[in-house]
Design a protein around this motif. Structure first.
Motif, PDB file in Angstrom:
ATOM      1  N   GLY A 209      -2.497  15.372   7.120  1.00 22.88           N
ATOM      2  CA  GLY A 209      -2.769  14.688   5.876  1.00 22.88           C
ATOM      3  C   GLY A 209      -2.080  13.353   5.676  1.00 22.88           C
ATOM      4  N   LEU A 210      -1.299  12.901   6.642  1.00 25.43           N
ATOM      5  CA  LEU A 210      -0.709  11.576   6.552  1.00 25.43           C
ATOM      6  C   LEU A 210      -1.732  10.527   6.981  1.00 25.43           C
ATOM      7  N   VAL A 211      -1.489   9.261   6.631  1.00 25.71           N
ATOM      8  CA  VAL A 211      -2.378   8.160   7.019  1.00 25.71           C
ATOM      9  C   VAL A 211      -1.560   7.183   7.850  1.00 25.71           C
ATOM     10  N   PRO A 212      -1.622   7.315   9.183  1.00 27.13           N
ATOM     11  CA  PRO A 212      -0.778   6.497  10.041  1.00 27.13           C
ATOM     12  C   PRO A 212      -1.387   5.126  10.349  1.00 27.13           C
ATOM     13  N   PHE A 213      -0.498   4.123  10.415  1.00 31.40           N
ATOM     14  CA  PHE A 213      -0.796   2.825  11.000  1.00 31.40           C
ATOM     15  C   PHE A 213       0.082   2.705  12.240  1.00 31.40           C
ATOM     16  N   ALA A 214      -0.533   2.693  13.412  1.00 35.12           N
ATOM     17  CA  ALA A 214       0.194   2.695  14.676  1.00 35.12           C
ATOM     18  C   ALA A 214       0.043   1.337  15.343  1.00 35.12           C
ATOM     19  N   SER A 215       1.158   0.621  15.521  1.00 37.90           N
ATOM     20  CA  SER A 215       1.076  -0.754  16.005  1.00 37.90           C
ATOM     21  C   SER A 215       1.668  -0.913  17.395  1.00 37.90           C
ATOM     22  N   THR A 216       0.987  -1.718  18.196  1.00 36.52           N
ATOM     23  CA  THR A 216       1.456  -2.117  19.513  1.00 36.52           C
ATOM     24  C   THR A 216       0.645  -3.342  19.908  1.00 36.52           C
ATOM     25  N   TYR A 217       0.784  -3.808  21.141  1.00 37.58           N
ATOM     26  CA  TYR A 217      -0.069  -4.895  21.601  1.00 37.58           C
ATOM     27  C   TYR A 217      -1.451  -4.336  21.954  1.00 37.58           C
ATOM     28  N   SER A 218      -2.468  -5.145  21.725  1.00 33.64           N
ATOM     29  CA  SER A 218      -3.839  -4.706  21.975  1.00 33.64           C
ATOM     30  C   SER A 218      -4.054  -4.242  23.406  1.00 33.64           C
TER      31      SER A 218
ATOM     32  N   LEU B   5       0.829  -1.200   0.000  1.00 36.63           N
ATOM     33  CA  LEU B   5       0.000   0.000   0.000  1.00 36.63           C
ATOM     34  C   LEU B   5       0.867   1.256   0.000  1.00 36.63           C
ATOM     35  N   ALA B   6       1.921   1.259   0.800  1.00 36.22           N
ATOM     36  CA  ALA B   6       2.801   2.425   0.888  1.00 36.22           C
ATOM     37  C   ALA B   6       3.552   2.675  -0.408  1.00 36.22           C
ATOM     38  N   ASP B   7       3.834   1.617  -1.165  1.00 36.49           N
ATOM     39  CA  ASP B   7       4.484   1.785  -2.467  1.00 36.49           C
ATOM     40  C   ASP B   7       3.621   2.629  -3.401  1.00 36.49           C
ATOM     41  N   GLU B   8       2.309   2.562  -3.216  1.00 42.13           N
ATOM     42  CA  GLU B   8       1.369   3.284  -4.074  1.00 42.13           C
ATOM     43  C   GLU B   8       0.939   4.620  -3.478  1.00 42.13           C
ATOM     44  N   ARG B   9       1.001   4.732  -2.134  1.00 41.70           N
ATOM     45  CA  ARG B   9       0.476   5.923  -1.472  1.00 41.70           C
ATOM     46  C   ARG B   9       1.556   6.524  -0.560  1.00 41.70           C
ATOM     47  N   PRO B  10       2.175   7.626  -0.964  1.00 44.05           N
ATOM     48  CA  PRO B  10       3.281   8.189  -0.177  1.00 44.05           C
ATOM     49  C   PRO B  10       2.877   8.750   1.172  1.00 44.05           C
ATOM     50  N   GLU B  11       1.569   8.938   1.407  1.00 46.53           N
ATOM     51  CA  GLU B  11       1.134   9.484   2.692  1.00 46.53           C
ATOM     52  C   GLU B  11       1.017   8.422   3.785  1.00 46.53           C
ATOM     53  N   ILE B  12       1.183   7.142   3.430  1.00 44.99           N
ATOM     54  CA  ILE B  12       1.132   6.078   4.434  1.00 44.99           C
ATOM     55  C   ILE B  12       2.396   6.122   5.286  1.00 44.99           C
ATOM     56  N   VAL B  13       2.217   6.133   6.611  1.00 45.52           N
ATOM     57  CA  VAL B  13       3.345   6.080   7.539  1.00 45.52           C
ATOM     58  C   VAL B  13       3.084   4.989   8.572  1.00 45.52           C
ATOM     59  N   GLY B  14       4.157   4.476   9.158  1.00 45.65           N
ATOM     60  CA  GLY B  14       4.049   3.440  10.184  1.00 45.65           C
ATOM     61  C   GLY B  14       4.700   3.886  11.473  1.00 45.65           C
ATOM     62  N   LEU B  15       4.069   3.533  12.589  1.00 45.24           N
ATOM     63  CA  LEU B  15       4.594   3.866  13.909  1.00 45.24           C
ATOM     64  C   LEU B  15       4.548   2.624  14.786  1.00 45.24           C
ATOM     65  N   SER B  16       5.435   2.564  15.750  1.00 44.08           N
ATOM     66  CA  SER B  16       5.389   1.463  16.709  1.00 44.08           C
ATOM     67  C   SER B  16       5.879   1.924  18.073  1.00 44.08           C
ATOM     68  N   ALA B  17       5.441   1.224  19.092  1.00 46.62           N
ATOM     69  CA  ALA B  17       5.847   1.496  20.466  1.00 46.62           C
ATOM     70  C   ALA B  17       6.845   0.426  20.913  1.00 46.62           C
TER      71      ALA B  17
ATOM     72  N   PRO C 172      -5.708  -2.013   2.861  1.00 43.34           N
ATOM     73  CA  PRO C 172      -6.088  -0.863   2.026  1.00 43.34           C
ATOM     74  C   PRO C 172      -7.489  -0.337   2.314  1.00 43.34           C
ATOM     75  N   ALA C 173      -8.391  -1.215   2.734  1.00 40.47           N
ATOM     76  CA  ALA C 173      -9.751  -0.762   3.056  1.00 40.47           C
ATOM     77  C   ALA C 173      -9.748   0.140   4.280  1.00 40.47           C
ATOM     78  N   LEU C 174      -8.926  -0.179   5.269  1.00 38.83           N
ATOM     79  CA  LEU C 174      -8.848   0.649   6.468  1.00 38.83           C
ATOM     80  C   LEU C 174      -8.219   1.998   6.147  1.00 38.83           C
ATOM     81  N   ALA C 175      -7.188   1.986   5.307  1.00 40.74           N
ATOM     82  CA  ALA C 175      -6.554   3.252   4.925  1.00 40.74           C
ATOM     83  C   ALA C 175      -7.520   4.149   4.169  1.00 40.74           C
TER      84      ALA C 175
END
Length: 327
Positions: free
Chosen positions: A85-94, A33-45, A164-167
């Motif tokens: 305007g970025l689209v973050p995916f923020a990952s950690t344990y539930s 998804l990020a290869d196609e959409r430059p606004e996708i960013v990833g974060l982690s704790a 991609p649906a969530l983004a």
């Protein structure tokens, strides 16, 4: 019931022996998804390796942000990125996303209705580490939060499709992540994930299993086993917990069949109670058989043993349905 001690509590794998799996489907889907959409960013704790976010980190290091063991900061930073305007995916344990950072998710993300995608690993009983890491009540915590969409995918196929649906969804989402070597099941059913929609994976006249998350693969396996007893079992997969596809639930449950709900979550506040409320609010009150985790703090141990003990294994599901049918 035979106790199985074939895996260590260190190994968070719920795949059955010999089951087809796919490695890190979330991480690879996010990279595509990020290869196609430059606004996708990833974060982690500080949990990139354990939430499959390391795949994204290695592919797009300039768009990955390590926030350390501070989930409040993780979600606050994700909110700020979404504001510009970025689209973050923020990952950690539930457990940390829900118990530790609830107020930040609620007021920084959900209240302004920002496009932040919270990715929670180890949902329900998918780790043997015990109550500190078992997010058995995350759905109950989050179902009451306005604007938040909650998704509990079944397998690797659904994870790859839902990223991609969530983004693309304009508001905040929470994904119950299955990580590592994730079973691949839905490829046999010509399945397409649609946000907010349930899917009837098989039909049946005697029993309907209404399931979500990893319990859908157990529902399908149980349906095959019960067919050998001449019990015809339908399976309705409900990947979106909120908003619930109430029309599909009513069509499935408002029949003369035995209705069974199945979820990798405490019996309080999850799919079972959502289905029961849907029926009651529609004036279709009837009994349902809930298969879920008990309302208690669970033990630590090997996952196959724990799934047997708490009723999530295929054997346990088959036994519960047979008992309800009196067979």
């Amino acid at each position: 019931m035979t106790t199985r001690l074939t895996t260590s509590a260190m190994i968070a794998s719920f795949a059955d022996p010999g089951q087809k799996t796919t490695s890190a489907p979330f991480g690879h889907a996010l990279v595509r998804l990020a290869d196609e959409r430059p606004e996708i960013v990833g974060l982690s704790a500080d949990l990139a390796k354990y939430t499959d976010m390391h795949i994204f980190r290695d592919a797009h290091p300039d768009r990955f942000f390590q926030l350390g063991m501070a989930e409040q900061l993780l979600l606050g930073a994700a909110a700020g990125m979404a504001e510009v305007g970025l689209v973050p995916f923020a990952s950690t344990y539930s457990v940390f996303a829900t118990r530790r950072a609830y107020d930040f998710l609620c007021l920084d993300i959900a209240e302004p209705n920002l496009n932040v995608n919270v990715v929670g690993a180890l949902p329900g009983l998918t780790t043997g580490y015990g109550p500190s890491h078992q997010a058995t009540e995350d759905l109950a915590i989050l179902r009451g939060m306005p604007n938040l969409t909650v998704v509990d995918p079944c397998d690797s196929v659904e994870i790859e499709q839902c990223v991609p649906a969530l983004a693309a969804h304009p508001g905040p989402t929470y994904l119950r992540l299955l990580r590592g070597n994730v079973p691949t099941v839905l490829d046999q059913y010509d399945y397409r994930f649609v946000l907010g929609k349930a899917a009837e994976l098989r039909t049946g006249r005697d029993v309907v299993l209404i399931s979500t998350g990893l319990m859908t693969m157990r529902a399908l396996a149980a349906a095959d086993r019960l067919a050998a007893d001449h019990v015809d079992v339908a399976v309705l997969h409900v990947p979106t917990i909120k908003p619930l596809d109430t029309d599909a639930v009513l069509r499935a449950a408002d029949t003369d069949r035995l209705v069974v709900t199945m979820e990798n979550h405490t019996i309080r506040g999850g799919l079972g109670e959502s289905v029961a409320a849907t029926l009651a609010f529609a004036g279709k009150g009837r009994g349902i058989l809930p298969i879920a985790l008990p309302d208690e703090f669970l033990a630590a141990g090997a996952l196959p043993t724990l799934h047997d003990r708490y009723g999530l294994s295929t054997d346990a599901v088959v036994d519960r349905v047979r008992g309800a049918l009196g067979t």
